[in-house]
Design an enzyme around this catalytic site. Structure first.
Site, mmCIF file in Angstrom:
data_model
loop_
_atom_site.group_PDB
_atom_site.id
_atom_site.type_symbol
_atom_site.label_atom_id
_atom_site.label_comp_id
_atom_site.label_asym_id
_atom_site.label_seq_id
_atom_site.Cartn_x
_atom_site.Cartn_y
_atom_site.Cartn_z
ATOM 1 C CD GLN A 99 -10.717 1.558 3.561
ATOM 2 O OE1 GLN A 99 -10.631 1.499 5.535
ATOM 3 N NE2 GLN A 99 -10.130 1.113 3.120
ATOM 4 C CG HIS A 170 -10.399 -1.401 3.098
ATOM 5 N ND1 HIS A 170 -9.492 -2.039 1.969
ATOM 6 C CD2 HIS A 170 -10.310 -1.069 4.458
ATOM 7 C CE1 HIS A 170 -8.791 -2.276 2.843
ATOM 8 N NE2 HIS A 170 -8.986 -1.988 4.201
ATOM 9 C CG HIS A 173 -4.459 -3.145 2.501
ATOM 10 N ND1 HIS A 173 -4.717 -2.320 3.863
ATOM 11 C CD2 HIS A 173 -3.659 -2.544 2.249
ATOM 12 C CE1 HIS A 173 -4.031 -0.574 3.136
ATOM 13 N NE2 HIS A 173 -3.752 -1.077 2.477
ATOM 14 C CE1 TYR A 175 -9.094 -6.628 7.480
ATOM 15 C CE2 TYR A 175 -7.328 -5.161 5.869
ATOM 16 C CZ TYR A 175 -7.816 -6.053 7.394
ATOM 17 O OH TYR A 175 -7.238 -5.783 7.978
ATOM 18 N NE ARG A 224 -5.522 3.465 0.672
ATOM 19 C CZ ARG A 224 -5.083 2.930 1.678
ATOM 20 N NH1 ARG A 224 -5.085 2.306 2.613
ATOM 21 N NH2 ARG A 224 -4.378 3.751 2.316
ATOM 22 N N GLY A 334 -1.083 8.742 7.123
ATOM 23 C CA GLY A 334 -1.527 8.144 7.759
ATOM 24 C C GLY A 334 -0.252 7.946 9.163
ATOM 25 N NE ARG A 335 3.681 5.295 9.437
ATOM 26 C CZ ARG A 335 4.687 4.853 9.007
ATOM 27 N NH1 ARG A 335 5.350 4.559 9.877
ATOM 28 N NH2 ARG A 335 5.336 4.899 7.796
HETATM 29 C C1 LIG Z 1 -2.919 2.341 12.682
HETATM 30 C C2 LIG Z 1 -3.055 2.268 11.730
HETATM 31 C C3 LIG Z 1 -4.788 1.302 10.908
HETATM 32 C C4 LIG Z 1 -4.531 1.437 9.830
HETATM 33 N N1 LIG Z 1 -6.342 0.883 9.659
HETATM 34 C C5 LIG Z 1 -6.338 0.935 8.101
HETATM 35 C C6 LIG Z 1 -7.376 0.981 7.693
HETATM 36 O O1 LIG Z 1 -8.770 0.695 8.533
HETATM 37 N N2 LIG Z 1 -7.842 0.716 5.948
HETATM 38 C C7 LIG Z 1 -6.717 1.376 5.476
HETATM 39 O O2 LIG Z 1 -7.429 0.694 4.047
HETATM 40 N N3 LIG Z 1 -5.806 1.132 5.865
HETATM 41 C C8 LIG Z 1 -5.409 0.712 6.756
HETATM 42 N N4 LIG Z 1 -4.276 1.191 7.457
HETATM 43 C C9 LIG Z 1 -2.605 1.562 6.599
HETATM 44 C C10 LIG Z 1 -3.021 3.007 5.950
HETATM 45 O O3 LIG Z 1 -4.515 4.455 5.373
HETATM 46 C C11 LIG Z 1 -1.590 3.019 5.155
HETATM 47 O O4 LIG Z 1 -2.091 3.316 3.962
HETATM 48 C C12 LIG Z 1 -0.699 3.598 5.907
HETATM 49 O O5 LIG Z 1 -0.169 3.625 6.855
HETATM 50 C C13 LIG Z 1 0.860 4.123 5.081
HETATM 51 O O6 LIG Z 1 0.847 5.058 5.426
HETATM 52 P P1 LIG Z 1 1.917 6.441 6.792
HETATM 53 O O7 LIG Z 1 2.803 5.244 5.946
HETATM 54 O O8 LIG Z 1 1.574 7.562 6.128
HETATM 55 O O9 LIG Z 1 1.718 5.494 7.762
HETATM 56 C C14 LIG Z 1 -4.104 1.466 8.636
HETATM 57 C C15 LIG Z 1 -2.358 2.186 9.039
HETATM 58 C C16 LIG Z 1 -2.027 2.409 10.261
HETATM 59 C C17 LIG Z 1 -0.537 3.019 10.831
#
Ligand SMILES: Cc1cc2nc3c(=O)[nH]c(=O)nc-3n(C[C@H](O)[C@H](O)[C@H](O)COP(=O)(O)O)c2cc1C
Length: 367
Positions: A99, A170, A173, A175, A224, A334-335
């Site tokens: 990404q 990316h 969010h 950025y 994204r 994600g998580r």
């Molecule tokens: C620890 C953490 C770091 C994240 N870092 C990024 C990132 O670097 N780039 C991005 O587009 N989204 C980032 N996200 C958002 C995740 O990609 C994802 O959209 C979000 O966690 C929702 O998915 P989930 O509900 O399955 O966790 C991050 C989320 C978490 C929890």
């Protein structure tokens, strides 16, 4: 067979199933270089059965692009580390894209690595996410824009050389790319700004077209985007499906192959009068494959997790119905994948009650 485990047969990117690891910043790359521990972390997720890994945000080769310590670069010595990651993931049977990230004005005063370099953004407006700590960015000149586009191109070409299966930009969010989309941060009156959303897509479309020219027609570009922004969770780029269309079509025409529609709860309808979520609308408008994301299999969204609220695993039969109905094509986790690298295998084998739920302390290590 559970639809999640049916192959994704898009000509440019064939995946063994519909599961994607969402990009997640871990800040575990000392001196911005992904080390063996990072490679093992991704290898475990590949072994756990996910079809595609989107790496954590990794920073393009431009002095203004970094936001915080421990975030991997995508240039110089870091590329050697990324080569190890790609090889480990491929060997374990998954595909992987980096990404590519430029944080723009999301650089806290006390945190950015090169303190003599100014932060860049569309306009000289401090980012709401950082509040008092916000660095006042300089509005990018056309020359700055050109240089940053070149940095994206260099990174995309390096991704191709290293054997990655595509790239993700990316654009979400709040950025840099999103700072051009968002009217709060983009007050420009030149060709990179404007009152209507479509006018503010130009920076992104120039990046996408330049990358497309450089990497050729068969190297996938995933884009994204999100309505929400860090520090402004209720923000919306598009208020209506028509506005969303005006935003997506220029990006599609510039060369996006797959849209990754970042939402915090995949089951929330994006607009009134339809149950379609953002990925559903995006697929309907563009005809392109889309990735949905947000609280799949977990009962709370990620911001609540960051506050330390405990999560429990939940049923997601509604997601499967939507996937069956071709509302979207791929599902990012994600998580769930931080908590349990074997999430896909356990789901495939019906061992749902063995899935470990996410807890905030899991972010401390890179297990
Ligand atoms: C620890 C953490 C770091 C994240 N870092 C990024 C990132 O670097 N780039 C991005 O587009 N989204 C980032 N996200 C958002 C995740 O990609 C994802 O959209 C979000 O966690 C929702 O998915 P989930 O509900 O399955 O966790 C991050 C989320 C978490 C929890």
């Amino acid at each position: 067979m559970n639809i999640l485990f049916q192959p994704f047969n898009y000509p440019l990117l064939q995946l063994k199933n519909r599961l994607v690891m969402a990009p997640m910043t871990r800040r575990k790359s000392p001196n911005h270089i992904p080390n063996q521990q990072v490679a093992e972390y991704y290898r475990r997720r590949a072994e756990g059965g996910v079809g595609l890994i989107i790496t954590e945000g990794t920073v393009i080769p431009h002095a203004t692009a970094h936001g915080s310590r421990g975030v991997p670069s995508f240039y110089g010595e870091a590329l050697v580390g990324w080569q190890t990651v790609v090889d480990a993931v491929h060997k374990a049977g998954a595909r992987i894209v980096p990404q590519l990230w430029h944080v723009g004005s999301v650089r806290a005063l006390d945190q950015f690595p090169e303190s003599t370099v100014a932060a860049h953004s569309a306009s000289a407006i401090a980012h709401p996410y950082l509040g008092e700590k916000a660095f006042l960015p300089t509005a990018m000149t056309e020359e700055d824009i050109y240089d940053v586009i070149q940095a994206y191109v260099t990174a995309a070409m390096d991704a191709k050389k290293l054997g990655f299966d595509g790239i993700e930009l990316h654009g979400a969010h709040g950025y840099l790319i999103d700072q051009f989309f968002w009217d709060y941060t983009n007050k420009r009156t030149d060709k990179y700004g404007g009152k209507v959303l479509a006018a503010r897509t130009r920076f992104a479309t120039e990046i996408i077209s330049a990358i497309r020219m450089a990497v050729g027609s068969t190297f996938p570009i995933i884009f994204r985007f999100s309505q929400w922004k860090l520090g402004a969770y209720d923000a919306k780029l598009a208020q209506t499906p028509q506005e969303l269309e005006s935003f997506l079509i220029p990006l599609q025409e510039a060369g996006v192959d797959i849209f990754h529609c970042s939402t915090r709860r995949y089951f929330k309808p994006e607009f009134n009068d339809s149950s379609l979520n953002l990925a559903g609308w995006t697929r309907k408008i563009t005809g392109k494959p889309t990735i949905t994301v947000g609280s799949v299999g977990l009962d709370i969204e990620f911001q609540e997790s960051f506050l330390g609220v405990e999560s429990k695993t939940t049923d997601f039969s509604n997601l499967l119905e939507r996937l069956e109905n071709e509302e979207f094509d791929l599902v990012a986790i994600g998580r769930g994948l931080i908590a349990d690298p074997y999430w896909p295998k356990k789901v495939a084998e019906g061992r749902m009650n063995e899935i470990r739920p996410f807890a905030k302390h899991m972010l401390d290590s890179l297990d």
